[in-house]
Design a protein around this motif. Structure first.
Motif, PDB file in Angstrom:
ATOM      1  N   UNK A   1       3.812  22.421  -2.542  1.00  8.38           N
ATOM      2  CA  UNK A   1       2.861  21.639  -2.819  1.00  8.38           C
ATOM      3  C   UNK A   1       2.133  21.061  -3.943  1.00  8.38           C
ATOM      4  N   UNK A   2       2.110  22.065  -4.805  1.00  8.63           N
ATOM      5  CA  UNK A   2       1.514  21.427  -6.243  1.00  8.63           C
ATOM      6  C   UNK A   2       2.432  20.442  -6.896  1.00  8.63           C
ATOM      7  N   UNK A   3       3.938  20.804  -6.874  1.00  7.14           N
ATOM      8  CA  UNK A   3       4.717  20.069  -7.384  1.00  7.14           C
ATOM      9  C   UNK A   3       5.016  18.686  -6.723  1.00  7.14           C
ATOM     10  N   UNK A   4       4.914  18.514  -5.256  1.00  8.14           N
ATOM     11  CA  UNK A   4       5.281  17.418  -4.781  1.00  8.14           C
ATOM     12  C   UNK A   4       4.002  16.628  -4.688  1.00  8.14           C
ATOM     13  N   UNK A   5       2.517  17.251  -4.829  1.00  9.45           N
ATOM     14  CA  UNK A   5       1.672  16.286  -4.699  1.00  9.45           C
ATOM     15  C   UNK A   5       1.730  15.933  -6.282  1.00  9.45           C
TER      16      UNK A   5
ATOM     17  N   UNK B   1       4.001  15.177  -8.264  1.00 12.01           N
ATOM     18  CA  UNK B   1       5.088  14.257  -8.355  1.00 12.01           C
ATOM     19  C   UNK B   1       4.777  12.814  -7.640  1.00 12.01           C
ATOM     20  N   UNK B   2       4.017  12.848  -6.533  1.00 11.69           N
ATOM     21  CA  UNK B   2       3.739  11.666  -6.015  1.00 11.69           C
ATOM     22  C   UNK B   2       2.336  10.907  -6.669  1.00 11.69           C
TER      23      UNK B   2
ATOM     24  N   UNK C   1       0.653   6.648  -9.534  1.00 17.74           N
ATOM     25  CA  UNK C   1      -0.703   6.119 -10.397  1.00 17.74           C
ATOM     26  C   UNK C   1      -0.239   6.202 -11.737  1.00 17.74           C
ATOM     27  N   UNK C   2       0.820   6.675 -12.474  1.00 14.70           N
ATOM     28  CA  UNK C   2       1.086   6.868 -13.947  1.00 14.70           C
ATOM     29  C   UNK C   2       1.398   5.266 -14.396  1.00 14.70           C
TER      30      UNK C   2
ATOM     31  N   UNK D   1      -3.597  15.588 -17.210  1.00  7.74           N
ATOM     32  CA  UNK D   1      -3.297  16.051 -15.811  1.00  7.74           C
ATOM     33  C   UNK D   1      -2.119  17.141 -15.612  1.00  7.74           C
ATOM     34  N   UNK D   2      -1.181  16.705 -16.570  1.00  2.57           N
ATOM     35  CA  UNK D   2       0.113  17.649 -16.756  1.00  2.57           C
ATOM     36  C   UNK D   2      -0.421  19.194 -17.418  1.00  2.57           C
ATOM     37  N   UNK D   3      -1.296  19.043 -18.326  1.00  2.00           N
ATOM     38  CA  UNK D   3      -1.865  20.343 -18.707  1.00  2.00           C
ATOM     39  C   UNK D   3      -2.986  20.907 -17.981  1.00  2.00           C
ATOM     40  N   UNK D   4      -3.388  20.468 -16.809  1.00  2.44           N
ATOM     41  CA  UNK D   4      -4.381  20.825 -15.809  1.00  2.44           C
ATOM     42  C   UNK D   4      -3.305  21.510 -14.822  1.00  2.44           C
TER      43      UNK D   4
END
Length: 395
Positions: free
Chosen positions: A87-91, A93-94, A99-100, A116-119
């Motif tokens: 869930x975390x990885x898929x969310x 990634x999307x 958005x990036x 965001x990556x740090x969070x």
């Protein structure tokens, strides 16, 4: 336009299913469709599935399903941990994919690519700490330390031996049937962590809940700023008011702006809805556990206190009824006592109103500051209780 309504209906259906599954057992939803959906998702659907398997494959098929259930629910396994990571990885990634490309934007700077990556990384670290930290396993060589840290209150805890581990059972501990071990200050077994939540990892668990709540809020705000920037850069308001002659007011523009968002940024809208729902659920879960920490109570103890208070209330009511009955019998046997009028008997207090109120006397509640400090620095890990280890004898 039909596609947009399908997306809206899909989001509403997802919200109802998620809330029903996670919160349907709450008292506020009792006797509502949410509770019915929760019962179907958690019990009813599985019962129907077992019946279908029994009809199609017989007793062997049913036993195979029950064996899978035993593996998933009655013993440690990493299934929910894998689902969490997916869930975390898929969310993320999307989010990065959708958005990036708009960061930096009109209202958001490029640094949020990295924050965001740090969070997410900190969230994963807290997940690993909670999952693999020792929750406070009570063993033969440290039981005296836990006995010193958590004395019996002789109300809901009294000296006894764990029938499985064959060692003295410290107060506030419980033998987890899934992990097959005694855990000090046992709160609950968390399937998402594949670990018990006890004395020594409650701090990580609380930090995990709070941090993931903040990350979800951060995601909603960040995506909202991305969409607001696209609205500004595309000059949608200008086009609507100048070329389509729509009144420049919120009520007039809102439906058209929302239609433009759903048609152009449907993925981002669904992400915001998903993160907002998860944030609300995490806020409720964190708030519940925070209230327990503030009063130095565990989830396991809430059930013990409910049973104790219910038992004491029934006992007090029985005593009050017995005393009233005895007084009534004595009054009937006395010739001197005047007969009570029906009017006075109607307004007479019920004997149950004279029952003594039951007061919850939580011996472990030491005040807000000390309770929070006990979560951050567990009692059994302090040097003062380590010195008491040798002084405590096994009973």
């Amino acid at each position: 336009m039909a596609v947009q309504w399908v997306l809206v209906l899909h989001g509403l259906a997802t919200l109802v299913v998620v809330v029903s599954f996670l919160c349907g057992q709450w008292p506020i939803f009792r006797r509502t469709p949410i509770a019915s959906i929760h019962h179907f998702l958690t019990v009813g659907a599985y019962d129907y599935f077992l019946r279908c398997v029994g009809v199609l494959f017989g007793i062997r098929g049913t036993n195979a399903i029950l064996e899978v259930e035993r593996f998933c629910c009655d013993r440690p396994n990493p299934i929910l941990q894998i689902i969490y990571l997916a869930i975390v990885g898929g969310t993320y990634f999307i989010v990065a994919k959708s958005c990036f490309s708009y960061i930096p934007g009109y209202y958001i700077s490029g640094i949020h690519r990295y924050t965001s990556s740090l969070a997410v990384g900190i969230g994963l670290l807290l997940f690993l700490l909670t999952s693999f930290a020792d929750p406070g396993t009570v063993k033969d060589d440290n039981v005296s330390q836990f006995l010193a840290a958590y004395p019996y209150d002789d109300i809901i805890y009294s000296g006894k031996e764990c029938p499985t581990c064959k060692i003295p059972k410290p107060a506030r501990s419980k033998h987890c049937s899934i992990c097959d071990r005694c855990v000090a200050r046992f709160d609950h077994h968390c399937g998402w962590m594949n670990n018990c939540i006890g004395e020594r990892n409650t701090r990580y668990f609380m930090a995990f809940l709070l941090w993931h709540f903040l990350v979800c809020i951060y995601g909603v705000i960040a995506i909202g700023l991305v969409l607001a920037g696209q609205l500004k850069e595309s000059r949608v308001i200008y086009v609507l008011t100048v070329y389509y002659r729509i009144e420049n007011s919120f009520l007039s523009l809102a439906p058209h702006v929302l239609q433009w968002f759903v048609g152009s940024y449907d993925t981002q809208i669904l992400l915001m809805v998903f993160l907002a729902i998860v944030a609300l659920l995490l806020a409720g879960f964190f708030g519940y556990h925070a209230s327990l920490c503030f009063t130095n109570t565990t989830t396991n103890e809430t059930f013990k206190w409910q049973e104790y208070i219910s038992w004491q209330r029934k006992l007090n009511e029985a005593r009050a009824s017995t005393a009233a009955l005895r007084a009534s019998v004595n009054g009937l046997s006395s010739d001197a006592s005047p007969r009570e009028s029906k009017w006075r008997a109607f307004f007479r207090r019920s004997p149950l109103e004279d029952a003594e109120p039951v007061v919850k006397e939580n011996k472990y509640d030491k005040g807000l500051i000390k309770n929070i400090y006990e979560i951050i620095v567990p009692l059994s890990s302090r040097s003062s209780f380590s010195r008491k280890k040798s002084k405590v004898r096994r009973e």
